[in-house]
Design a protein around this motif. Sequence first.
Motif, PDB file in Angstrom:
ATOM      1  N   GLY B  36       0.822  -1.211   0.000  1.00  0.00           N
ATOM      2  CA  GLY B  36       0.000   0.000   0.000  1.00  0.00           C
ATOM      3  C   GLY B  36       0.852   1.256   0.000  1.00  0.00           C
ATOM      4  N   LEU B  37       1.929   1.245   0.776  1.00  0.00           N
ATOM      5  CA  LEU B  37       2.807   2.418   0.820  1.00  0.00           C
ATOM      6  C   LEU B  37       3.386   2.693  -0.562  1.00  0.00           C
ATOM      7  N   VAL B  38       3.726   1.619  -1.279  1.00  0.00           N
ATOM      8  CA  VAL B  38       4.261   1.765  -2.630  1.00  0.00           C
ATOM      9  C   VAL B  38       3.223   2.446  -3.521  1.00  0.00           C
ATOM     10  N   ALA B  39       2.008   1.916  -3.485  1.00  0.00           N
ATOM     11  CA  ALA B  39       0.952   2.446  -4.343  1.00  0.00           C
ATOM     12  C   ALA B  39       0.712   3.920  -4.047  1.00  0.00           C
ATOM     13  N   GLY B  40       0.675   4.265  -2.770  1.00  0.00           N
ATOM     14  CA  GLY B  40       0.402   5.648  -2.381  1.00  0.00           C
ATOM     15  C   GLY B  40       1.491   6.602  -2.834  1.00  0.00           C
ATOM     16  N   ALA B  41       2.759   6.198  -2.598  1.00  0.00           N
ATOM     17  CA  ALA B  41       3.870   7.064  -2.989  1.00  0.00           C
ATOM     18  C   ALA B  41       3.860   7.260  -4.497  1.00  0.00           C
ATOM     19  N   PHE B  42       3.563   6.172  -5.228  1.00  0.00           N
ATOM     20  CA  PHE B  42       3.577   6.268  -6.683  1.00  0.00           C
ATOM     21  C   PHE B  42       2.504   7.229  -7.190  1.00  0.00           C
ATOM     22  N   ILE B  43       1.342   7.165  -6.552  1.00  0.00           N
ATOM     23  CA  ILE B  43       0.240   8.027  -7.006  1.00  0.00           C
ATOM     24  C   ILE B  43       0.637   9.499  -6.889  1.00  0.00           C
ATOM     25  N   VAL B  44       1.329   9.855  -5.800  1.00  0.00           N
ATOM     26  CA  VAL B  44       1.753  11.250  -5.639  1.00  0.00           C
ATOM     27  C   VAL B  44       2.690  11.657  -6.771  1.00  0.00           C
ATOM     28  N   SER B  45       3.621  10.768  -7.107  1.00  0.00           N
ATOM     29  CA  SER B  45       4.553  11.113  -8.178  1.00  0.00           C
ATOM     30  C   SER B  45       3.793  11.267  -9.497  1.00  0.00           C
ATOM     31  N   SER B  46       2.740  10.446  -9.670  1.00  0.00           N
ATOM     32  CA  SER B  46       1.955  10.538 -10.904  1.00  0.00           C
ATOM     33  C   SER B  46       1.140  11.819 -10.962  1.00  0.00           C
ATOM     34  N   LEU B  47       0.743  12.309  -9.801  1.00  0.00           N
ATOM     35  CA  LEU B  47      -0.025  13.558  -9.797  1.00  0.00           C
ATOM     36  C   LEU B  47       0.790  14.660 -10.449  1.00  0.00           C
ATOM     37  N   TYR B  48       2.106  14.590 -10.265  1.00  0.00           N
ATOM     38  CA  TYR B  48       2.971  15.571 -10.904  1.00  0.00           C
ATOM     39  C   TYR B  48       3.276  15.176 -12.350  1.00  0.00           C
ATOM     40  N   HIS B  49       3.745  13.939 -12.527  1.00  0.00           N
ATOM     41  CA  HIS B  49       4.223  13.547 -13.851  1.00  0.00           C
ATOM     42  C   HIS B  49       3.113  13.436 -14.886  1.00  0.00           C
ATOM     43  N   VAL B  50       1.929  12.999 -14.461  1.00  0.00           N
ATOM     44  CA  VAL B  50       0.852  12.793 -15.434  1.00  0.00           C
ATOM     45  C   VAL B  50      -0.162  13.926 -15.393  1.00  0.00           C
ATOM     46  N   PHE B  51      -0.580  14.269 -14.176  1.00  0.00           N
ATOM     47  CA  PHE B  51      -1.652  15.260 -14.081  1.00  0.00           C
ATOM     48  C   PHE B  51      -1.118  16.688 -14.020  1.00  0.00           C
TER      49      PHE B  51
END
Lengths: 283, 430
Positions: B36-51
Motif C-alpha cells: 500500500g505504501l508503494v501504491a500511495g507514494a507512486f500516485i503522488v509522483s503521478s499527480l505531478y508527472h501525469v496530471f
Amino acid sequence: MSNQDTNVGEDASDLSRRSFLRIFGISATCAGALVSAGNLIAKGQVAEPATDPPPKIPDYDWNKHKWAFGVDATRCIGCLRCVEACKAENGVAQDAHHFRTWVERYVYLEGEDKPHIDSQDDPQNIAASGSEKEFRFDNRYKDARVEKAFFVPKLCNHCTHPSCVEVCPTGATYQTKDGVVLIDHSYCIGCEYCVQACPYGVREFNHVLGVTDKCTWCYHRITKGLLPACVEVCPVEARVFGDRNDPQSPISLFIRNNRVEVLKPETGNAPNVFYVGIDKEVS
Amino acid sequence: MIGTLAHAAPYVGYVYPNETDIPWGVLIVIYPYITGLVAGAFIVSSLYHVFGMAQFRPVARFALLTAVSFMFFVPVPLLFHLGNPQRAFNAVLTPHWTSAMAAFSYVAGFYICLLLLEIWFAFRADIVALSKTTSGLLRTVYRVITLGSDDVSPRSLAIDHKFAFLLAMIGIPAAGGLHGYVGFLFGSVKAREWWSSDLMPVIFLLSAIVSGIGLLIVLYVAYSKFRKVQVDDDCMKGLARTMWAFLLVVLVMEVLELLEMFYKGLEGIDMVRRLIQGPIWFSMLIQWGGSIGVLAILTALIVFKTKGKSLVTWLTVSGLAMMVAVLAMRWNVVIGGQELSKTMKGLLTYYPEVFGQDGLLVVAFIFTCPFIVLWLTTRLLSPWEPEGPTPPKTRQPEPRWPWTISPRVSKPPRNPPKTSRNPRSPRSRA
C-alpha cells in the motif's frame, strides 16, 4: 602402472588424503548421527505417513471410480476411534491443533435455544483423556438436563468445486479423476491460502514438512480396494464409503435410501460427504 | 510440536480444531501494508508527472525512489511466511491461473520493472552529469547506470520526459492493479465472512493511497529537516488536500461496508459484533479513531488555510497517524478475519510471537530495510532540487502527449557536463 607410479611418488599427498578421509569420515558420522537424531525427534512428533506421495498404483484406473462418503450422525456414539485411526494411519501431528477428521458433540440443555458444541480438542476433553494423543469426550453433562444431543463426524468434503484447489497458486493441490482432492507435498510451497479458502476448516498445516495436509479419504488404501481407516474402525457404521459408479455400493445405497444433506451448500462447493441426521446448528 | 502448541490461539465458543493454528500472522499484515505504501507514494509522483500538478514537483522524484525502495521488500514477508520458500518459483514457473496468488510474481515483477524504468528516465540527465563529475568507483557505478546513453541534448531530454510521462501513465493502472490484487486476494475468500466483500479491493486500494501519502509527508519533512532546507508550503498544502480527499472516500467505503454487513444481518452477525467488541477492539479504535482524527485535522488545515511551521507540524502528525491507522486496518482485516471462526460460533485470539520466523522482530527488521535502501538510493541519486532559488513551478509539468516529440527542453540538465553540450549555448551565441 601409472597409478602405482603416482602413488609411490606422492606419499605426502597420500597421507594428507588419508587424514582428509579420516576427518571426513568422522564428520560424516557426526553429521549422520545428528541427522538421525533429528529424524528421531521428528518421528516423535509426527509418524511417517503410510504412503506419501501415493506411488504408482497397480491395477487401478481412476477413470472407473467416483468415490463418495456418507455420515450417519444418528449412529455416531462419539467413541473417537476414527480420529485415533486417522492420526495413526496418516501420521498426523499428535496434538490438539491438527486433525484430518474430528467429531463434534452438540448438546441442547433444557430451556436453552442454542447448543453447547465441543470436539475432542476441547481442553476439558483433553483433561479427561489425559493427553492430546488420546481422544475422549468428558462426562460434563452427567448432572445436566439434556434435551437433545448428538455427535457429528467431520472430514474433508472432497468438494466437486473445491475452493482450496481454486486458490492454490501452484496447482499442488488438485482433484483426481475419481473425485478425491489431494496435495502434492513435493510441490506445495506452504502459503496456506488453501487453509484460508476451505469453508470447512479441514486443512491443517504440517509444520515439519512446511506443507498443507488434509484428509485424502486414505487414497493409498481405497486405491487398493480397502476402506478409509476411519470407516474401517467405526464400530457402529456411522461412516460409509464407496463408489458411486457402483449402484450397489454402500454409499450409493446410503444416498438412495436416505434424505441426505451436505454442509454449507451455500458456498457452491458441492461437497461429496453426505450427512444424515444433522441439525440446523451444524455448519 | 511444542512450537505449534506455543502459538496455538486461545478461543471462545466453538471453532474448528484446525483453526487454532492461525495460518497468516504478522508477516501477512505487513505485506499488504508495504504494498500500500508503494501504491500511495507512486500516485503522488503521478499527480505531478501525469496530471501536471506543479505543487508536487519537490517530492515527485523522491516519491518514485520511495516507491521502488519499498517495492523491493514487498515479496520478502511472503517468502518468510512460506513453509517451503525454496519452492516459491513454482508459482512463477507453473502458475495455477485460477488462483489470484499465482498472479503475484507477474504483477509485482512488472511493477518493479516499470518503476525502475521510470526512475531511469526521470534521473537520466542527473546520472549522465554525475558520471562525468564524480571519480573512482562511484564514477563507474554511474557510468554503468547510464546504460551507455549519455546524450543530454534537448531533443534527447524531451524524449526522456515523454517516456517518464508514458510510464507514469501506465503506472497508475499498474499501481491500482497491484493493490487491487491484494484486496481481491482477501475479498474473494468466501470462507471468511470478514474478508468476503466486493468492497474489499476498493477499500484496500484507497487506504493504500492514504497511507502512502502519509509516508511521503513524514519522509519529506524528515529529509528536509535533515538537509536543513525549507519544507515547500505549496507541496504540503497539496499533500494535505490529496490525503483529505482519498481519506474521505475510503472512510465512506468503510462505513458503507460495515453498514451493509450489519443491515443485512446475515447468519453469524452476532459473532461479527463480538469480534469488533472483542479481539480487535483496540486496533479498530486505532483505525477508526486515527482516520477520523486525521480527517478532522486535515479539514481544519484546509479550512483555516494553515501554512508554514504549524502546517508542517500538523501534517506530519497526520501522516504518522494515518500510517498507524492503516497498519491497524491491515491488522483488523488480516488477523480479524482469521479470529472470526469459520463456524461463526466462536472467536479466536491471535497473539503474535516476538521471536521466530513469523515474529514481530522479523517484521520490524523487514520494515526497516526499505528505509535503509531509500536512504542509500537518495545518496546515490539525489531527488531534490538544487539549492538556491526554487525554479518557477509553472514551467515544468505540462502534460504533453508522448507521441508528439518536440525539441523543446522540458527540464534543463542539472550540472551540465560540458559547455559544448549545453543546450543554451547556441542560443547565447545567436
